[in-house]
Design a protein around this motif. Sequence first.
Motif, PDB file in Angstrom:
ATOM      1  N   ALA A 262      56.279  -1.268   4.792  1.00 20.95           N
ATOM      2  CA  ALA A 262      57.537  -1.817   5.286  1.00 20.95           C
ATOM      3  C   ALA A 262      57.282  -3.270   5.661  1.00 20.95           C
ATOM      4  O   ALA A 262      56.445  -3.550   6.519  1.00 20.95           O
ATOM      5  CB  ALA A 262      58.039  -1.027   6.492  1.00 20.95           C
ATOM      6  N   ILE A 263      57.983  -4.185   4.999  1.00 21.54           N
ATOM      7  CA  ILE A 263      57.768  -5.616   5.228  1.00 21.54           C
ATOM      8  C   ILE A 263      58.860  -6.130   6.148  1.00 21.54           C
ATOM      9  O   ILE A 263      60.057  -6.024   5.843  1.00 21.54           O
ATOM     10  CB  ILE A 263      57.763  -6.382   3.900  1.00 21.54           C
ATOM     11  CG1 ILE A 263      56.637  -5.840   3.014  1.00 21.54           C
ATOM     12  CG2 ILE A 263      57.575  -7.876   4.143  1.00 21.54           C
ATOM     13  CD1 ILE A 263      56.642  -6.361   1.610  1.00 21.54           C
ATOM     14  N   LEU A 264      58.438  -6.673   7.303  1.00 24.78           N
ATOM     15  CA  LEU A 264      59.375  -7.119   8.331  1.00 24.78           C
ATOM     16  C   LEU A 264      59.469  -8.640   8.379  1.00 24.78           C
ATOM     17  O   LEU A 264      58.481  -9.342   8.126  1.00 24.78           O
ATOM     18  CB  LEU A 264      58.956  -6.603   9.713  1.00 24.78           C
ATOM     19  CG  LEU A 264      59.286  -5.147  10.040  1.00 24.78           C
ATOM     20  CD1 LEU A 264      58.339  -4.193   9.321  1.00 24.78           C
ATOM     21  CD2 LEU A 264      59.230  -4.903  11.548  1.00 24.78           C
ATOM     22  N   ASN A 265      60.654  -9.117   8.747  1.00 20.94           N
ATOM     23  CA  ASN A 265      60.894 -10.545   8.907  1.00 20.94           C
ATOM     24  C   ASN A 265      61.997 -10.725   9.937  1.00 20.94           C
ATOM     25  O   ASN A 265      63.082 -10.171   9.790  1.00 20.94           O
ATOM     26  CB  ASN A 265      61.310 -11.169   7.569  1.00 20.94           C
ATOM     27  CG  ASN A 265      61.586 -12.657   7.689  1.00 20.94           C
ATOM     28  OD1 ASN A 265      60.958 -13.359   8.481  1.00 20.94           O
ATOM     29  ND2 ASN A 265      62.527 -13.143   6.910  1.00 20.94           N
TER      30      ASN A 265
ATOM     31  N   ALA B 122      52.613  -0.962  -5.093  1.00 25.78           N
ATOM     32  CA  ALA B 122      52.943  -1.478  -6.420  1.00 25.78           C
ATOM     33  C   ALA B 122      54.384  -1.967  -6.472  1.00 25.78           C
ATOM     34  O   ALA B 122      54.679  -3.019  -7.070  1.00 25.78           O
ATOM     35  CB  ALA B 122      52.709  -0.405  -7.479  1.00 25.78           C
ATOM     36  N   GLU B 123      55.297  -1.231  -5.846  1.00 26.03           N
ATOM     37  CA  GLU B 123      56.714  -1.618  -5.881  1.00 26.03           C
ATOM     38  C   GLU B 123      56.961  -2.944  -5.188  1.00 26.03           C
ATOM     39  O   GLU B 123      57.655  -3.812  -5.725  1.00 26.03           O
ATOM     40  CB  GLU B 123      57.565  -0.520  -5.235  1.00 26.03           C
ATOM     41  CG  GLU B 123      57.697   0.738  -6.084  1.00 26.03           C
ATOM     42  CD  GLU B 123      58.303   1.901  -5.321  1.00 26.03           C
ATOM     43  OE1 GLU B 123      58.627   2.899  -5.977  1.00 26.03           O
ATOM     44  OE2 GLU B 123      58.434   1.818  -4.074  1.00 26.03           O
ATOM     45  N   VAL B 124      56.410  -3.116  -3.982  1.00 25.69           N
ATOM     46  CA  VAL B 124      56.703  -4.354  -3.250  1.00 25.69           C
ATOM     47  C   VAL B 124      56.013  -5.558  -3.880  1.00 25.69           C
ATOM     48  O   VAL B 124      56.531  -6.682  -3.819  1.00 25.69           O
ATOM     49  CB  VAL B 124      56.333  -4.232  -1.755  1.00 25.69           C
ATOM     50  CG1 VAL B 124      57.152  -3.133  -1.091  1.00 25.69           C
ATOM     51  CG2 VAL B 124      54.848  -3.986  -1.550  1.00 25.69           C
ATOM     52  N   TYR B 125      54.851  -5.337  -4.505  1.00 28.88           N
ATOM     53  CA  TYR B 125      54.156  -6.461  -5.127  1.00 28.88           C
ATOM     54  C   TYR B 125      54.765  -6.816  -6.481  1.00 28.88           C
ATOM     55  O   TYR B 125      54.981  -7.988  -6.785  1.00 28.88           O
ATOM     56  CB  TYR B 125      52.672  -6.141  -5.300  1.00 28.88           C
ATOM     57  CG  TYR B 125      51.878  -7.326  -5.819  1.00 28.88           C
ATOM     58  CD1 TYR B 125      51.437  -8.318  -4.947  1.00 28.88           C
ATOM     59  CD2 TYR B 125      51.573  -7.457  -7.174  1.00 28.88           C
ATOM     60  CE1 TYR B 125      50.729  -9.418  -5.410  1.00 28.88           C
ATOM     61  CE2 TYR B 125      50.859  -8.557  -7.645  1.00 28.88           C
ATOM     62  CZ  TYR B 125      50.447  -9.527  -6.756  1.00 28.88           C
ATOM     63  OH  TYR B 125      49.749 -10.617  -7.223  1.00 28.88           O
TER      64      TYR B 125
ATOM     65  N   CYS C  18      58.387 -11.994  -1.757  1.00 30.17           N
ATOM     66  CA  CYS C  18      57.576 -12.560  -2.838  1.00 30.17           C
ATOM     67  C   CYS C  18      56.608 -13.606  -2.306  1.00 30.17           C
ATOM     68  O   CYS C  18      55.416 -13.577  -2.605  1.00 30.17           O
ATOM     69  CB  CYS C  18      58.494 -13.169  -3.897  1.00 30.17           C
ATOM     70  SG  CYS C  18      57.624 -13.785  -5.356  1.00 30.17           S
ATOM     71  N   ASP C  19      57.112 -14.510  -1.482  1.00 34.53           N
ATOM     72  CA  ASP C  19      56.276 -15.582  -0.946  1.00 34.53           C
ATOM     73  C   ASP C  19      55.206 -15.028  -0.020  1.00 34.53           C
ATOM     74  O   ASP C  19      54.042 -15.425  -0.074  1.00 34.53           O
ATOM     75  CB  ASP C  19      57.161 -16.585  -0.207  1.00 34.53           C
ATOM     76  CG  ASP C  19      56.410 -17.823   0.222  1.00 34.53           C
ATOM     77  OD1 ASP C  19      55.639 -18.362  -0.587  1.00 34.53           O
ATOM     78  OD2 ASP C  19      56.575 -18.260   1.375  1.00 34.53           O
ATOM     79  N   PHE C  20      55.575 -14.051   0.831  1.00 40.59           N
ATOM     80  CA  PHE C  20      54.622 -13.498   1.795  1.00 40.59           C
ATOM     81  C   PHE C  20      53.508 -12.725   1.107  1.00 40.59           C
ATOM     82  O   PHE C  20      52.369 -12.709   1.584  1.00 40.59           O
ATOM     83  CB  PHE C  20      55.348 -12.602   2.792  1.00 40.59           C
ATOM     84  CG  PHE C  20      54.479 -12.157   3.933  1.00 40.59           C
ATOM     85  CD1 PHE C  20      54.118 -13.047   4.936  1.00 40.59           C
ATOM     86  CD2 PHE C  20      54.006 -10.859   4.002  1.00 40.59           C
ATOM     87  CE1 PHE C  20      53.297 -12.654   5.981  1.00 40.59           C
ATOM     88  CE2 PHE C  20      53.191 -10.459   5.046  1.00 40.59           C
ATOM     89  CZ  PHE C  20      52.838 -11.357   6.035  1.00 40.59           C
ATOM     90  N   LEU C  21      53.811 -12.083  -0.008  1.00 44.58           N
ATOM     91  CA  LEU C  21      52.802 -11.307  -0.729  1.00 44.58           C
ATOM     92  C   LEU C  21      52.048 -12.147  -1.757  1.00 44.58           C
ATOM     93  O   LEU C  21      51.432 -11.610  -2.673  1.00 44.58           O
ATOM     94  CB  LEU C  21      53.456 -10.106  -1.427  1.00 44.58           C
ATOM     95  CG  LEU C  21      54.023  -9.038  -0.508  1.00 44.58           C
ATOM     96  CD1 LEU C  21      54.627  -7.907  -1.323  1.00 44.58           C
ATOM     97  CD2 LEU C  21      52.965  -8.492   0.433  1.00 44.58           C
ATOM     98  N   GLY C  22      52.077 -13.438  -1.606  1.00 46.50           N
ATOM     99  CA  GLY C  22      51.356 -14.308  -2.528  1.00 46.50           C
ATOM    100  C   GLY C  22      52.176 -14.610  -3.761  1.00 46.50           C
ATOM    101  O   GLY C  22      51.738 -14.364  -4.889  1.00 46.50           O
ATOM    102  N   GLY C  23      53.380 -15.142  -3.529  1.00 49.06           N
ATOM    103  CA  GLY C  23      54.281 -15.427  -4.638  1.00 49.06           C
ATOM    104  C   GLY C  23      53.812 -16.532  -5.541  1.00 49.06           C
ATOM    105  O   GLY C  23      54.273 -16.661  -6.671  1.00 49.06           O
TER     106      GLY C  23
END
Length: 346
Positions: A208-211, A222-225, A234-239
Amino acid sequence: MSISIKSLTKRFGGFAAVDGIDLEIGNGELMALLGPSGSGKTTLLRMIGGLDFADEGTLLIEGEEATVTAPHARRVGFVFQHYALFRHMTVFENVAFGLRVARRKPKLTEAAIKQKVTDLLELVQLAPLAGRYPNQLSGGQRQRVALARALATEPRVLLLDEPFGALDAKVRKELRRWLRDIHKGMGVTTVFVTHDQEEALELADRVAILNKGRIEQVGTPAEVYDRPASAFVCDFLGGGTRLDCQVEGGAALIGNARVPIVNAAPAGGKAIAYIRAHDIELADAGPDILHARVRLVQPVGPQLRLDLDFNGQVVEAVLDRDTNLAAPAPGQVVGLRLRQANVYAG
């Protein structure tokens, strides 16, 4: 045990640290709460554990109302980043502490406590160190003691707050693998907080990615990446590199190149493309080639990292040294092919 969170909100003054979060965590699942500092992940974890109470919303554990239930009644185990071990107690006594003070009837006998603690120390591979004190252990060993202590009372839910944040990179990697094995063996529903993307993607069943107190996306690693739901995710996971583009005919136009779009992009018009470093390859000829000047060449293990100047903007590329033996030199102009992009409205 399953956890059901509905419209959970926690304010500190006028600031909403957690802002109307909905989240379902399955029985035996390993869920990561991932986000930058101030995103609300630790506050959410503390509310699950009963260390903070929600201003609004509901929290159910295995279908039972737990929104304002006292921490001990929730039967959760908590592991903190800085261990919180009793310095005057041995490893054995630290693990046994929760069993001795537990509000359970009938009380465990000393023989039963000894057997349980011995079994747990075997599980976390610390049985030979049972008689040592915390200051005689490494950071990784202390964290394993903290985990054994949390597991001793047989919690329904295990909560971990940045469990490996104080450890060096090598130990963190070893403990991540070890925790995954422990979780598989015991099957305790586990929620852990981290700001380390690699840690979340390697360990969790789902992330769960929070902001800013809200959930941006929930999914498997795999889905979130592979399919980040927003530009933030996208940016937080190394976009990678952010480039202006024009969406046309299902592709992103960057310079004179058409780049395939992998996410659900805007239908057309101006947009922002994110190009990951490993989606850039050097190419001398062919369609959709862009040109950039090499600013920096940095070998890092099996990889070759390049900083490239593309129309005044720095673009980072990561190449495989084994297949790119002729490394470009700083100042050299090279051709680039962008394999794919995640694109979002500008």
